[in-house]
Design an enzyme around this catalytic site. Structure first.
Site, PDB file in Angstrom:
ATOM      1  N   HIS A 189     -13.768 -34.290  17.502  1.00 48.36           N
ATOM      2  CA  HIS A 189     -12.479 -33.741  17.084  1.00 48.36           C
ATOM      3  C   HIS A 189     -11.500 -33.604  18.245  1.00 48.36           C
ATOM      4  O   HIS A 189     -10.297 -33.473  18.032  1.00 48.36           O
ATOM      5  CB  HIS A 189     -12.673 -32.405  16.361  1.00 48.36           C
ATOM      6  CG  HIS A 189     -12.909 -31.230  17.263  1.00 48.36           C
ATOM      7  ND1 HIS A 189     -14.158 -30.705  17.495  1.00 48.36           N
ATOM      8  CD2 HIS A 189     -12.053 -30.457  17.978  1.00 48.36           C
ATOM      9  CE1 HIS A 189     -14.065 -29.674  18.302  1.00 48.36           C
ATOM     10  NE2 HIS A 189     -12.800 -29.500  18.625  1.00 48.36           N
ATOM     11  N   ASP A 233     -19.828 -34.463  15.406  1.00 49.97           N
ATOM     12  CA  ASP A 233     -18.755 -33.972  16.279  1.00 49.97           C
ATOM     13  C   ASP A 233     -19.021 -34.331  17.740  1.00 49.97           C
ATOM     14  O   ASP A 233     -18.789 -33.527  18.641  1.00 49.97           O
ATOM     15  CB  ASP A 233     -18.541 -32.468  16.131  1.00 49.97           C
ATOM     16  CG  ASP A 233     -17.162 -32.038  16.640  1.00 49.97           C
ATOM     17  OD1 ASP A 233     -16.278 -32.914  16.776  1.00 49.97           O
ATOM     18  OD2 ASP A 233     -16.970 -30.847  16.936  1.00 49.97           O
ATOM     19  N   SER A 268     -13.485 -26.922  23.713  1.00 52.31           N
ATOM     20  CA  SER A 268     -14.206 -27.927  22.939  1.00 52.31           C
ATOM     21  C   SER A 268     -14.504 -29.153  23.788  1.00 52.31           C
ATOM     22  O   SER A 268     -13.625 -29.687  24.462  1.00 52.31           O
ATOM     23  CB  SER A 268     -13.390 -28.344  21.710  1.00 52.31           C
ATOM     24  OG  SER A 268     -13.366 -27.326  20.756  1.00 52.31           O
TER      25      SER A 268
END
Length: 304
Positions: free
Chosen positions: A47, A77, A156
């Site tokens: 993402h 992911d 992230s």
């Protein structure tokens, strides 16, 4: 000033990992990435890169580089990048399967554009599942690590490490105040990374079952030595599961002759090697055992 034991561990991990975690910039946003090979491959979240095919990296020592996206897998992911220029020495990858609740972990990333940020906490819970979606396909990222190490936007794709400095997770989500989640680094993850590096994508098998965990009736527990199974809610019309004769209400006990107690147990079988190969499934139907053979097909945009 002398440091206490806790501070020595955190500062040591920070010193080792901070140079090896890059700030990632793509057109639609930013995040972090971890150098994991000596020839310039980095690991981040799918993402973070989204649909981008390239972007830029910046390291804590001031060096920068462009990168290309080698492969991306929204259903785990995870994404693999390849730097165009020199990169620092790689991190050491650990194994999240050995973690225990309460264990010290250190997060390194670039939250809110602040390069080389370090936070520490503990493993708050293990075995969590995080839904991930790619088009109409939905999968659970299994065995997600829950931590109270502070995570913010930009973390992230960064590293979650143990006290030895081994990366045991890739930070993926901020679930709430004091609650962060990380994709585990384990044998399943390593298979996904290898597929991304080799093929640029992950081939998955598709069975066409919609299930929910369910306890077995007491008599069945004693007879089959299994507490739980997967109840079939739907066998998608035209799917391998439907063609094999699986029906709503069936309790899936085993697949490939291995116990099935949750959705993850079935998901672990649904990689490339299962495509087109007979899969032996045993279900409990109206109190009787029923054996079926299904042949999973490759998961693609037209299979769901």
């Amino acid at each position: 000033m002398a440091l206490d034991a806790y501070s020595r561990v955190v500062s040591s991990v920070a010193a080792e990992l901070t140079p090896k975690v890059a700030a990632v910039r793509v057109r639609q946003g930013s995040g972090s990435a971890v150098v994991f090979t000596g020839d310039g491959f980095l690991l981040t979240n799918a993402h973070v890169v989204g649909r981008a095919r390239s972007g830029s990296l910046a390291f804590s020592d001031g060096t920068s580089s462009e990168f290309a996206v080698v492969g991306s897998d929204p259903l785990s992911d995870l994404a693999v990048l390849r730097a165009d220029g020199p990169t620092p020495e790689p991190v050491r990858l650990g194994d999240s399967d050995g973690l225990v609740v309460g264990q010290l972990v250190v997060a390194v990333g670039n939250p809110l554009g602040l390069a080389g940020s370090v936070t520490a906490g503990v493993v708050s819970a293990l075995g969590r599942s995080l839904p991930a979606r790619s088009g109409s396909a939905v999968r659970l990222i299994e065995d997600v690590i829950q931590t109270d190490a502070a995570l913010n936007p930009g973390n992230s794709g960064g590293a979650l490490a143990d006290a030895e400095g081994r990366v045991i997770g890739i930070n993926t989500a901020v679930a709430g105040v004091g609650l962060g989640l990380a994709v585990p680094v384990n044998s399943t993850t390593r298979s996904i990374i290898a597929a991304l590096m080799r093929d640029g994508r992950v081939r998955r098998a598709y069975l066409g079952l919609v299930t929910t965990p369910a306890p077995l009736p007491p008599q069945a527990r004693e007879r089959y030595g299994q507490e739980r199974a997967l109840r079939v809610m739907e066998a998608v019309q035209g799917s391998p599961a439907a063609k094999a004769g699986l029906r709503p209400g069936d309790l899936v006990l085993t697949a490939a002759r291995k116990p099935v107690v949750d959705a993850q147990a079935l998901q672990r079988l649904m990689f490339a090697e299962a495509i087109g190969r007979p899969l032996h499934i045993t279900v409990l139907r109206n109190g009787a055992l029923v054996d079926v053979i299904a042949e999973p097909v490759e998961l693609g945009p037209l299979t769901v």
